[in-house]
Write a protein that holds these residues in place. Structure first.
Motif, PDB file in Angstrom:
ATOM      1  N   ARG A 163       7.853 -22.209 -20.235  1.00 40.74           N
ATOM      2  CA  ARG A 163       9.086 -22.625 -19.585  1.00 40.74           C
ATOM      3  C   ARG A 163       9.498 -21.574 -18.551  1.00 40.74           C
ATOM      4  O   ARG A 163       8.923 -20.484 -18.499  1.00 40.74           O
ATOM      5  CB  ARG A 163      10.176 -22.830 -20.628  1.00 40.74           C
ATOM      6  CG  ARG A 163       9.803 -23.876 -21.674  1.00 40.74           C
ATOM      7  CD  ARG A 163      10.796 -23.944 -22.801  1.00 40.74           C
ATOM      8  NE  ARG A 163      10.876 -22.706 -23.561  1.00 40.74           N
ATOM      9  CZ  ARG A 163      11.415 -22.600 -24.771  1.00 40.74           C
ATOM     10  NH1 ARG A 163      11.907 -23.681 -25.358  1.00 40.74           N
ATOM     11  NH2 ARG A 163      11.471 -21.447 -25.394  1.00 40.74           N
ATOM     12  N   ALA A 164      10.495 -21.903 -17.755  1.00 38.31           N
ATOM     13  CA  ALA A 164      10.924 -20.981 -16.705  1.00 38.31           C
ATOM     14  C   ALA A 164      11.295 -19.595 -17.250  1.00 38.31           C
ATOM     15  O   ALA A 164      10.877 -18.575 -16.683  1.00 38.31           O
ATOM     16  CB  ALA A 164      12.080 -21.592 -15.908  1.00 38.31           C
ATOM     17  N   PRO A 165      12.078 -19.490 -18.351  1.00 36.53           N
ATOM     18  CA  PRO A 165      12.369 -18.151 -18.880  1.00 36.53           C
ATOM     19  C   PRO A 165      11.119 -17.392 -19.305  1.00 36.53           C
ATOM     20  O   PRO A 165      11.071 -16.164 -19.200  1.00 36.53           O
ATOM     21  CB  PRO A 165      13.283 -18.432 -20.074  1.00 36.53           C
ATOM     22  CG  PRO A 165      13.892 -19.769 -19.789  1.00 36.53           C
ATOM     23  CD  PRO A 165      12.818 -20.536 -19.086  1.00 36.53           C
ATOM     24  N   ASP A 166      10.103 -18.118 -19.807  1.00 31.52           N
ATOM     25  CA  ASP A 166       8.847 -17.460 -20.180  1.00 31.52           C
ATOM     26  C   ASP A 166       8.215 -16.788 -18.971  1.00 31.52           C
ATOM     27  O   ASP A 166       7.681 -15.673 -19.075  1.00 31.52           O
ATOM     28  CB  ASP A 166       7.858 -18.469 -20.770  1.00 31.52           C
ATOM     29  CG  ASP A 166       8.343 -19.092 -22.065  1.00 31.52           C
ATOM     30  OD1 ASP A 166       8.915 -18.362 -22.888  1.00 31.52           O
ATOM     31  OD2 ASP A 166       8.160 -20.307 -22.238  1.00 31.52           O
ATOM     32  N   LEU A 167       8.246 -17.470 -17.833  1.00 31.04           N
ATOM     33  CA  LEU A 167       7.651 -16.886 -16.628  1.00 31.04           C
ATOM     34  C   LEU A 167       8.373 -15.603 -16.239  1.00 31.04           C
ATOM     35  O   LEU A 167       7.746 -14.618 -15.831  1.00 31.04           O
ATOM     36  CB  LEU A 167       7.702 -17.889 -15.473  1.00 31.04           C
ATOM     37  CG  LEU A 167       7.024 -19.248 -15.698  1.00 31.04           C
ATOM     38  CD1 LEU A 167       6.998 -20.043 -14.403  1.00 31.04           C
ATOM     39  CD2 LEU A 167       5.621 -19.077 -16.249  1.00 31.04           C
ATOM     40  N   GLY A 168       9.699 -15.595 -16.370  1.00 37.75           N
ATOM     41  CA  GLY A 168      10.453 -14.385 -16.079  1.00 37.75           C
ATOM     42  C   GLY A 168      10.111 -13.252 -17.037  1.00 37.75           C
ATOM     43  O   GLY A 168       9.974 -12.098 -16.626  1.00 37.75           O
ATOM     44  N   PHE A 169       9.953 -13.580 -18.310  1.00 39.49           N
ATOM     45  CA  PHE A 169       9.609 -12.588 -19.325  1.00 39.49           C
ATOM     46  C   PHE A 169       8.240 -11.982 -19.035  1.00 39.49           C
ATOM     47  O   PHE A 169       8.030 -10.763 -19.113  1.00 39.49           O
ATOM     48  CB  PHE A 169       9.629 -13.263 -20.699  1.00 39.49           C
ATOM     49  CG  PHE A 169       9.882 -12.341 -21.856  1.00 39.49           C
ATOM     50  CD1 PHE A 169      10.398 -11.063 -21.678  1.00 39.49           C
ATOM     51  CD2 PHE A 169       9.618 -12.769 -23.151  1.00 39.49           C
ATOM     52  CE1 PHE A 169      10.637 -10.225 -22.759  1.00 39.49           C
ATOM     53  CE2 PHE A 169       9.850 -11.942 -24.231  1.00 39.49           C
ATOM     54  CZ  PHE A 169      10.363 -10.663 -24.037  1.00 39.49           C
ATOM     55  N   LEU A 170       7.282 -12.848 -18.687  1.00 44.44           N
ATOM     56  CA  LEU A 170       5.932 -12.378 -18.365  1.00 44.44           C
ATOM     57  C   LEU A 170       5.951 -11.485 -17.130  1.00 44.44           C
ATOM     58  O   LEU A 170       5.292 -10.442 -17.083  1.00 44.44           O
ATOM     59  CB  LEU A 170       5.001 -13.567 -18.145  1.00 44.44           C
ATOM     60  CG  LEU A 170       4.728 -14.437 -19.381  1.00 44.44           C
ATOM     61  CD1 LEU A 170       3.952 -15.691 -18.999  1.00 44.44           C
ATOM     62  CD2 LEU A 170       3.957 -13.651 -20.432  1.00 44.44           C
ATOM     63  N   ALA A 171       6.723 -11.908 -16.128  1.00 49.09           N
ATOM     64  CA  ALA A 171       6.812 -11.101 -14.909  1.00 49.09           C
ATOM     65  C   ALA A 171       7.410  -9.726 -15.205  1.00 49.09           C
ATOM     66  O   ALA A 171       6.951  -8.703 -14.691  1.00 49.09           O
ATOM     67  CB  ALA A 171       7.648 -11.831 -13.860  1.00 49.09           C
TER      68      ALA A 171
END
Length: 406
Positions: A163-171
């Motif tokens: 999900r979008a928050p996951d992408l932020g966490f990974l970044a």
């Protein structure tokens, strides 16, 4: 899979628990910019702790918590202002007993401090002296160096779409590429002498444009798959078998939209049985009972009814969960829903699951009815209501869960 079971109706629950092909799409690496809704092949772990340093979550003053104990509006604590922390820079000042350091939100906690008191509970009564009117506990107003995630901790679990928050966490963790399952390739075959391409300008008597394939392609894409429109197959002996043989090698799932007649359904079942194994031919669901499930050379196949409404309803209930499973996701993402009251009675037959389209207005669900050949019923609906197998209907005024279309 065992045995060829023609026209043996299974419940939807039996289908979802029993028809579980082992196939999964292969794994590929994609950049973070292309990873939204993709399914990680395994847990993605943090190479280092996050945020990586103790940081303030408020604007205020870094302090030793014990120096604020007992502070109140009537009896404030007074602390010496020792300096300030700049954003993006390592502190050059430490906190000592009776002292404090000015902090911006997100700033690095200086040595000696164990809390940050909010600026709202302070005042500079004289140059270099800060008045504190509320105590703060150790750890207050800050996050630890590993509070988001410890080194080696899970950033995103395998098997759940990103999900979008996951992408932020990974970044934030510096993860810029991820190993995910490839999008399932879904071949969509239409059958019937009466079916012609959507671009046909003039229809001959009895002809219909192929609406189902385009709608199915949309459902496939919405569930994270890659739809491949594999054309229209005429009602000729051997034609469907040849087309199936041609598309299997390049597909993860094959979907056949069969003709509406019993003969057309028999042709689909015969063609599939000639190159694979039929798991069931018939699901106790309305609309969509004459649905076929099979495996051909390890590739799952769904034979749908010819009527568009029936085909789309069944694919939503059976095909979409299967599509997610092929992509490595055992539990499909839940669809949005809402509670509403039925505007009228809903009749049903025990032992059959009914999927009823509804329009929702001001907390009231109005059932929509029409022949299964009419797509307009679906286009007017906001979502659907499930009448479960044991029920013989639902009364007007019953509060129901409406699964909403996105």
């Amino acid at each position: 899979m065992t045995g060829k079971e023609f026209f043996t109706a299974r419940t939807l629950a039996e289908v979802r628990s029993g028809f579980r092909p082992a196939r999964r799409t292969p794994v590929e690496r994609v950049p973070l910019s292309a990873a939204l809704h993709r399914v990680p092949a395994a847990d993605i772990t943090a190479p280092a702790a996050l945020p990586g340093f103790a940081r303030s979550t408020v604007d205020g003053f870094a302090v030793r918590a014990m120096d604020t104990y007992g502070a109140s509006d009537g009896l404030p604590s007074y602390l010496e202002l020792l300096g300030a922390v700049r954003m993006g820079a390592e502190p050059i000042v430490a906190v000592r007993a009776g002292g404090c350091v000015a902090m911006p939100t997100g700033g690095v906690l200086p040595a000696g401090a164990d809390a940050v008191v909010m600026v709202e509970y302070t005042a500079e009564t004289m140059p270099g002296t800060i008045e504190v009117t509320r105590p703060v506990a150790p750890g207050g107003g800050l996050v630890r160096a590993d509070e988001d995630v410890a080194a080696g901790g899970v950033l995103a679990p395998g098997g759940r779409p990103l999900r979008a928050p996951d992408l932020g966490f990974l970044a934030a963790a510096g993860v810029t590429t991820v190993a995910v399952h490839r999008r399932p390739r879904v071949a969509i075959i239409s059958t019937g002498d009466e079916v012609v391409p959507p671009g046909t300008v003039e229809l001959a008597p009895g002809q219909v444009r192929d609406a189902t394939a385009s709608a199915l392609a949309g459902l496939v894409a919405d569930a994270g798959g890659e739809p491949v429109i594999a054309g229209i197959v005429p009602d000729e002996p051997g034609a469907l078998k040849d087309r199936l043989t041609a598309v299997l090698a390049e597909s993860d799932l094959v979907v056949v939209s069969a003709g509406s007649s019993v003969g057309a359904r028999d042709e689909t079942a015969g063609a599939v049985a000639a190159i694979g194994e039929v798991w069931c031919h018939g699901i106790a669901i309305k609309p969509g009972k004459p649905t076929l499930l099979a495996e051909c050379s390890g590739i799952p196949l769904i034979g749908l009814p010819g009527n568009p409404l029936s085909a789309l309803v069944v694919f939503g209930q059976v095909g979409v969960p299967l599509l997610w499973r092929l992509a490595g996701c055992e539990a499909p993402p839940p669809q949005p829903g809402t509670r509403a009251r039925l505007s009228r009675d809903l009749a049903s037959a025990a032992g059959r699951l009914d999927v009823v389209q509804v329009r929702v207005r001001d907390g009231v669900a109005e059932p929509l009815f029409g022949p299964s050949a009419l797509l307009s019923v679906l286009t007017r609906a906001d979502g659907y209501v499930i009448v479960p197998e044991p029920a013989t209907g639902l009364d007007a005024g019953t509060e129901v869960e409406v699964v909403l279309y996105r």
